[in-house]
Scaffold this motif. Structure first.
Motif, PDB file in Angstrom:
ATOM      1  N   GLN A 316       1.050  39.584  26.490  1.00  0.00           N
ATOM      2  CA  GLN A 316      -0.151  38.782  26.227  1.00  0.00           C
ATOM      3  C   GLN A 316       0.130  37.283  26.282  1.00  0.00           C
ATOM      4  O   GLN A 316      -0.734  36.490  25.923  1.00  0.00           O
ATOM      5  N   HIS A 317       1.307  36.907  26.714  1.00  0.00           N
ATOM      6  CA  HIS A 317       1.643  35.482  26.830  1.00  0.00           C
ATOM      7  C   HIS A 317       1.485  35.078  28.289  1.00  0.00           C
ATOM      8  O   HIS A 317       2.231  35.520  29.159  1.00  0.00           O
ATOM      9  N   LYS A 318       0.484  34.228  28.540  1.00  0.00           N
ATOM     10  CA  LYS A 318       0.188  33.795  29.898  1.00  0.00           C
ATOM     11  C   LYS A 318       0.370  32.290  30.012  1.00  0.00           C
ATOM     12  O   LYS A 318       0.078  31.552  29.070  1.00  0.00           O
ATOM     13  N   VAL A 319       0.826  31.840  31.173  1.00  0.00           N
ATOM     14  CA  VAL A 319       1.032  30.421  31.384  1.00  0.00           C
ATOM     15  C   VAL A 319       0.771  30.076  32.844  1.00  0.00           C
ATOM     16  O   VAL A 319       1.095  30.851  33.742  1.00  0.00           O
ATOM     17  N   ALA A 320       0.140  28.927  33.071  1.00  0.00           N
ATOM     18  CA  ALA A 320      -0.130  28.454  34.432  1.00  0.00           C
ATOM     19  C   ALA A 320       0.869  27.359  34.771  1.00  0.00           C
ATOM     20  O   ALA A 320       0.573  26.166  34.677  1.00  0.00           O
TER      21      ALA A 320
END
Length: 332
Positions: A316-320
């Motif tokens: 659940q850890h998202k990064v752009a």
């Protein structure tokens, strides 16, 4: 079985046209890109915190989700319906389930009406209960938000800022909504009053099984009240994670800079960003943060990073960020 979101925002966009001196007759001269490709999933009983500096598009996102501002593109799915495709009459049917608490409670309270009438009005609009039942419900909500029965007969100007915010919360919750959007609800209040309002929100959320989108620029507040947090910069989500995971494993350079500016006892490396947030009228190509990022490369200037999941599947850890695995991690 996969848990289904109660509210799902998909690739939401909001653009505002800027006209010349002759208004619409002269045509659109420029466009403000306020919200760009924002996707959020909210689950039942969850608080999703949306954080970013002024001008990042947080409030516009909340207003567009509610339909108070018309979306340029994207979807807002609630109860299997795309709210952006509905007419005003059709959208009105969902107003009971989707409520809002604004930053300035005084401007949202009719100065000519007594509090009892202001709180009863949503019940009248949605045809809920008889006159006696509505009055009983109003007194009950006043008690739930920490006010007294005598406040039923007063006018908005007779209350303090904290009391008016309690009234705004009571008015939003009196119709038993499923989702509530709180737009900077405590930013104008004293710290002691902030804690009272936040505790009221947390307690009412548990009692009513409420889902909340909590918009703020205060890192300490969002950590206290949120289950998951999305970090917003120049109209886009640059990082998203469960609250404690985000604070213990901060990946995006902008999030690192944002969190390092929070006063506290923890020893942390201060990240100083150069320059100002770019204008949404002319956003930079590629990664929106590359003009201020200390790790930016030519790839960042030309290629838009996708909001991708980091680590094991289901983290659940998202990064752009193209280089999220390589940038120095900051932990609290």
């Amino acid at each position: 079985m996969t848990k289904q979101p109660i509210l799902q925002v998909k690739q939401l966009q909001k653009q505002f046209p800027l006209y010349g001196p002759f208004g619409k007759l002269g045509g659109v001269k420029q466009t403000v890109h306020a919200v760009k490709d924002v996707s959020i999933s909210m689950y039942e009983g969850e608080t999703y915190g949306l954080v970013g500096e002024s001008g990042s598009g947080k409030s516009t996102t909340g207003r567009t989700i509610l339909g108070l501002t018309e979306a340029t593109a994207g979807e807002v799915i609630y109860n299997e319906q795309d709210l952006t495709k509905l007419s005003k009459a059709e959208l009105r049917k969902f107003r009971r389930d989707l409520q809002v608490v604004f930053q300035d409670p005084f401007s949202s309270l009719n100065p000519r009406q007594r509090i009892g009438r202001i709180l009863e009005e949503p019940l009248i609009i949605h045809g809920i209960g008889s006159k006696e039942e509505r009055i009983e419900k109003v007194f009950s909500m006043l008690e739930m938000v920490g006010l007294q029965n005598e406040h039923f007969y007063r006018f908005p100007h007779e209350f303090s800022g904290g009391q008016r915010q309690r009234l705004s919360i009571a008015r939003a919750l009196i119709v038993n909504p499923k989702v509530m959007i709180c737009d900077e609800p405590v930013s104008a209040l004293d710290v002691s009053i902030q804690s009272q309002i936040l505790n009221i929100l947390k307690q009412l959320q548990q009692d009513m099984d409420l889902s909340m989108l909590f918009i703020t620029h205060d890192i300490s507040v969002v950590r206290y009240i949120s289950d998951r947090i999305g970090i917003m910069y120049l109209g886009t989500i640059v990082e998203e994670a469960p609250t404690e995971k985000l604070f213990t494993n901060t990946l995006h350079p902008y999030t690192q800079a944002l969190f390092s500016a929070v006063p506290g006892k923890q020893k942390r490396e201060r990240v100083i960003l150069k320059g100002e947030i770019p204008s949404p009228i002319n956003p930079p190509p590629g990664c929106v943060f590359h003009t201020r990022c200390p790790f930016a490369t030519e790839r960042c200037k030309n290629e838009v990073p996708a909001l991708r999941e980091i680590g094991i599947e289901g983290s659940q850890h998202k990064v752009a960020c193209h280089y999220a695995e390589e940038t120095k991690q900051w932990s609290n």
